[in-house]
Scaffold this motif. Structure first.
Motif, PDB file in Angstrom:
ATOM      1  N   GLU A 191       8.258 -15.485 -24.313  1.00  0.00           N
ATOM      2  CA  GLU A 191       7.445 -14.557 -23.522  1.00  0.00           C
ATOM      3  C   GLU A 191       6.367 -13.847 -24.336  1.00  0.00           C
ATOM      4  OE1 GLU A 191      10.308 -12.035 -21.616  1.00  0.00           O
ATOM      5  OE2 GLU A 191      11.441 -13.759 -20.889  1.00  0.00           O
ATOM      6  N   THR A 192       6.532 -13.759 -25.653  1.00  0.00           N
ATOM      7  CA  THR A 192       5.538 -13.077 -26.476  1.00  0.00           C
ATOM      8  C   THR A 192       4.882 -13.989 -27.496  1.00  0.00           C
ATOM      9  OG1 THR A 192       7.042 -12.393 -28.271  1.00  0.00           O
ATOM     10  CG2 THR A 192       6.963 -10.997 -26.306  1.00  0.00           C
ATOM     11  N   GLY A 193       5.475 -15.175 -27.713  1.00  0.00           N
ATOM     12  CA  GLY A 193       4.924 -16.092 -28.694  1.00  0.00           C
ATOM     13  C   GLY A 193       5.322 -15.776 -30.117  1.00  0.00           C
ATOM     14  N   MET A 194       6.262 -14.868 -30.310  1.00  0.00           N
ATOM     15  CA  MET A 194       6.703 -14.526 -31.657  1.00  0.00           C
ATOM     16  C   MET A 194       8.186 -14.170 -31.656  1.00  0.00           C
ATOM     17  SD  MET A 194       4.765 -10.829 -32.074  1.00  0.00           S
ATOM     18  CE  MET A 194       3.270 -11.424 -31.268  1.00  0.00           C
ATOM     19  N   ALA A 195       8.787 -14.263 -32.832  1.00  0.00           N
ATOM     20  CA  ALA A 195      10.204 -13.932 -32.974  1.00  0.00           C
ATOM     21  C   ALA A 195      10.421 -12.434 -32.776  1.00  0.00           C
ATOM     22  CB  ALA A 195      10.698 -14.354 -34.351  1.00  0.00           C
ATOM     23  N   PHE A 196      11.661 -12.078 -32.414  1.00  0.00           N
ATOM     24  CA  PHE A 196      11.987 -10.661 -32.195  1.00  0.00           C
ATOM     25  C   PHE A 196      11.633  -9.819 -33.411  1.00  0.00           C
ATOM     26  CE2 PHE A 196      15.115  -7.315 -33.077  1.00  0.00           C
ATOM     27  CZ  PHE A 196      14.832  -6.443 -32.036  1.00  0.00           C
ATOM     28  N   SER A 197      11.973 -10.296 -34.619  1.00  0.00           N
ATOM     29  CA  SER A 197      11.728  -9.510 -35.828  1.00  0.00           C
ATOM     30  C   SER A 197      10.238  -9.292 -36.063  1.00  0.00           C
ATOM     31  CB  SER A 197      12.367 -10.192 -37.040  1.00  0.00           C
ATOM     32  OG  SER A 197      11.848 -11.501 -37.198  1.00  0.00           O
ATOM     33  N   GLU A 198       9.425 -10.312 -35.798  1.00  0.00           N
ATOM     34  CA  GLU A 198       7.985 -10.177 -35.969  1.00  0.00           C
ATOM     35  C   GLU A 198       7.409  -9.238 -34.922  1.00  0.00           C
ATOM     36  OE1 GLU A 198       3.947 -10.651 -37.045  1.00  0.00           O
ATOM     37  OE2 GLU A 198       5.855 -10.842 -38.122  1.00  0.00           O
ATOM     38  N   TRP A 199       7.908  -9.334 -33.694  1.00  0.00           N
ATOM     39  CA  TRP A 199       7.426  -8.448 -32.632  1.00  0.00           C
ATOM     40  C   TRP A 199       7.731  -7.000 -32.991  1.00  0.00           C
ATOM     41  CZ3 TRP A 199       8.884  -4.662 -29.317  1.00  0.00           C
ATOM     42  CH2 TRP A 199       8.065  -4.437 -28.186  1.00  0.00           C
ATOM     43  N   ARG A 200       8.937  -6.737 -33.460  1.00  0.00           N
ATOM     44  CA  ARG A 200       9.317  -5.369 -33.821  1.00  0.00           C
ATOM     45  C   ARG A 200       8.485  -4.866 -35.004  1.00  0.00           C
ATOM     46  NH1 ARG A 200      15.393  -4.374 -35.672  1.00  0.00           N
ATOM     47  NH2 ARG A 200      14.603  -5.704 -37.354  1.00  0.00           N
ATOM     48  N   THR A 201       8.210  -5.732 -35.974  1.00  0.00           N
ATOM     49  CA  THR A 201       7.385  -5.323 -37.111  1.00  0.00           C
ATOM     50  C   THR A 201       5.997  -4.923 -36.646  1.00  0.00           C
ATOM     51  OG1 THR A 201       8.575  -6.706 -38.699  1.00  0.00           O
ATOM     52  CG2 THR A 201       6.304  -6.122 -39.249  1.00  0.00           C
ATOM     53  N   ARG A 202       5.413  -5.705 -35.758  1.00  0.00           N
ATOM     54  CA  ARG A 202       4.079  -5.373 -35.242  1.00  0.00           C
ATOM     55  C   ARG A 202       4.093  -4.050 -34.486  1.00  0.00           C
ATOM     56  NH1 ARG A 202       0.130 -10.066 -33.462  1.00  0.00           N
ATOM     57  NH2 ARG A 202       0.386 -11.507 -35.208  1.00  0.00           N
ATOM     58  N   LEU A 203       5.123  -3.834 -33.696  1.00  0.00           N
ATOM     59  CA  LEU A 203       5.241  -2.570 -32.967  1.00  0.00           C
ATOM     60  C   LEU A 203       5.274  -1.400 -33.940  1.00  0.00           C
ATOM     61  CD1 LEU A 203       6.015  -1.102 -30.168  1.00  0.00           C
ATOM     62  CD2 LEU A 203       8.337  -1.207 -31.062  1.00  0.00           C
ATOM     63  N   ARG A 204       6.084  -1.513 -34.973  1.00  0.00           N
ATOM     64  CA  ARG A 204       6.214  -0.432 -35.952  1.00  0.00           C
ATOM     65  C   ARG A 204       4.904  -0.193 -36.693  1.00  0.00           C
ATOM     66  NH1 ARG A 204      12.238  -2.027 -38.386  1.00  0.00           N
ATOM     67  NH2 ARG A 204      13.448  -0.969 -36.737  1.00  0.00           N
ATOM     68  N   LEU A 205       4.226  -1.260 -37.068  1.00  0.00           N
ATOM     69  CA  LEU A 205       2.942  -1.101 -37.754  1.00  0.00           C
ATOM     70  C   LEU A 205       1.910  -0.428 -36.853  1.00  0.00           C
ATOM     71  CD1 LEU A 205       2.709  -4.530 -39.616  1.00  0.00           C
ATOM     72  CD2 LEU A 205       3.125  -2.288 -40.649  1.00  0.00           C
ATOM     73  N   ASN A 206       1.871  -0.809 -35.590  1.00  0.00           N
ATOM     74  CA  ASN A 206       0.938  -0.172 -34.660  1.00  0.00           C
ATOM     75  C   ASN A 206       1.230   1.320 -34.533  1.00  0.00           C
ATOM     76  OD1 ASN A 206      -0.488  -2.498 -34.135  1.00  0.00           O
ATOM     77  ND2 ASN A 206       0.517  -2.945 -32.207  1.00  0.00           N
ATOM     78  N   HIS A 207       2.495   1.676 -34.440  1.00  0.00           N
ATOM     79  CA  HIS A 207       2.864   3.096 -34.337  1.00  0.00           C
ATOM     80  C   HIS A 207       2.493   3.850 -35.607  1.00  0.00           C
ATOM     81  CE1 HIS A 207       5.194   3.901 -30.593  1.00  0.00           C
ATOM     82  NE2 HIS A 207       5.198   2.577 -30.540  1.00  0.00           N
ATOM     83  N   SER A 208       2.502   3.164 -36.728  1.00  0.00           N
ATOM     84  CA  SER A 208       2.244   3.852 -37.989  1.00  0.00           C
ATOM     85  C   SER A 208       0.781   4.251 -38.160  1.00  0.00           C
ATOM     86  CB  SER A 208       2.675   2.958 -39.165  1.00  0.00           C
ATOM     87  OG  SER A 208       1.746   1.912 -39.415  1.00  0.00           O
ATOM     88  N   LEU A 209      -0.142   3.592 -37.454  1.00  0.00           N
ATOM     89  CA  LEU A 209      -1.559   3.853 -37.657  1.00  0.00           C
ATOM     90  C   LEU A 209      -1.928   5.295 -37.355  1.00  0.00           C
ATOM     91  CD1 LEU A 209      -3.068   0.568 -36.164  1.00  0.00           C
ATOM     92  CD2 LEU A 209      -2.712   1.125 -38.574  1.00  0.00           C
ATOM     93  N   SER A 210      -1.489   5.802 -36.217  1.00  0.00           N
ATOM     94  CA  SER A 210      -1.835   7.177 -35.858  1.00  0.00           C
ATOM     95  C   SER A 210      -1.177   8.179 -36.802  1.00  0.00           C
ATOM     96  CB  SER A 210      -1.440   7.469 -34.412  1.00  0.00           C
ATOM     97  OG  SER A 210      -0.050   7.289 -34.221  1.00  0.00           O
ATOM     98  N   LEU A 211       0.020   7.867 -37.289  1.00  0.00           N
ATOM     99  CA  LEU A 211       0.697   8.765 -38.236  1.00  0.00           C
ATOM    100  C   LEU A 211      -0.071   8.834 -39.549  1.00  0.00           C
ATOM    101  CD1 LEU A 211       4.425   7.691 -37.655  1.00  0.00           C
ATOM    102  CD2 LEU A 211       3.184   9.615 -36.631  1.00  0.00           C
ATOM    103  N   LEU A 212      -0.566   7.690 -40.008  1.00  0.00           N
ATOM    104  CA  LEU A 212      -1.378   7.682 -41.225  1.00  0.00           C
ATOM    105  C   LEU A 212      -2.635   8.518 -41.047  1.00  0.00           C
ATOM    106  CD1 LEU A 212      -1.167   3.905 -42.241  1.00  0.00           C
ATOM    107  CD2 LEU A 212      -0.110   5.821 -43.463  1.00  0.00           C
TER     108      LEU A 212
END
Length: 257
Positions: A191-212
């Motif tokens: 459904e997303t074209g990526m593994a669960f671990s990769e999807w979660r990593t991308r989510l976390r990185l996206n959330h980190s941008l505003s915190l930085l």
């Protein structure tokens, strides 16, 4: 998908001497060849998937990932017969797009409702400044993050969006939702074209941008979004964004200045 304002283009990606000319048969059933718009274009695919190719890169669009194509960038597209494509176009002389390159965005619920409402409306105003502002708002650096559509995978995605630091593995999520880890992993992949671990990593990185950008320390950001170590966060950040979190912050400050 109706298109106007197309012009002939000589592009470095085509063979020497090749010129692509727009005519009545320009858009084929499965897509259209390399061409250029004199206007900015926003593409959303509420049903199905399409792939837009520009400057040597493929951009896959779905119900959760939309695309901005700035004026003057040569691109082509492939789409299936079952795809529904919503298009918004804006005069490049009147509207200043914040994106210089073809840019995917994770479309929000509000943006999706706006676009779909305009598709149904018979009196929607073309090139509405408020629509442009709404569609061009958002974080320009976010990684594309297609959302899973099935009940189980979607539930996991929503929980992780609320709490990116949740440490549960796919196996633990599956146990909590009374399904198998194999089924859950397969759903994310399909459904997303990526593994669960990769999807979660991308989510976390996206959330980190505003915190930085809020000025938080890299080590604090890493912990808040769920990375086990600061070094692991820095490595993942560099792999996906091509720079370290510290360099990203410095570049963001330079852009603001």
């Amino acid at each position: 998908m109706a298109e106007t304002g197309l012009r002939s283009v000589r592009d470095e990606e085509t063979r020497a001497g090749d010129v692509i000319t727009a005519d009545d048969d320009f858009i084929a059933e499965g897509g259209h060849p390399l061409h250029v718009h004199e206007f900015h274009q926003f593409l959303h695919v509420p049903v199905g998937r399409i792939v837009v190719t520009a400057l040597g890169r493929d951009h896959e669009l779905s119900a959760s990932v939309a695309l901005w194509i700035p004026a003057g960038i040569a691109h082509s597209a492939r789409f299936g017969a079952d795809s529904v494509i919503a298009v918004e176009s804006f005069d490049a002389d009147r509207f200043e797009l914040p994106y210089q390159d073809v840019t995917t965005i994770n479309i929000t619920d509000a943006q999706r409702r706006l676009v779909l409402g305009r598709m149904r409306s018979t009196c929607a105003q073309d090139e509405d400044p408020e629509v442009f502002a709404a569609l061009s708002a958002g974080h320009r650096n976010c990684l594309p993050l297609p959302q899973p559509t099935s009940h189980t995978a979607g539930a996991v995605a929503r929980e992780l969006a609320r709490t990116p630091s949740d440490p549960r593995t796919a196996t633990e999520w599956a146990e909590n939702l009374y399904t198998s880890s194999t089924s859950l992993r397969r759903a994310f992949r399909a459904e997303t074209g990526m593994a669960f671990s990769e999807w979660r990593t991308r989510l976390r990185l996206n959330h980190s941008l505003s915190l930085l950008e809020q000025g938080q320390l890299v080590s604090s950001v890493a912990a808040r979004v769920g990375f086990v170590s600061t070094n692991g966060y820095i490595l993942a950040f560099r792999r996906h964004f091509g720079q370290t979190p510290g360099a990203y912050v410095r570049n963001s400050l330079d852009r603001s200045a």
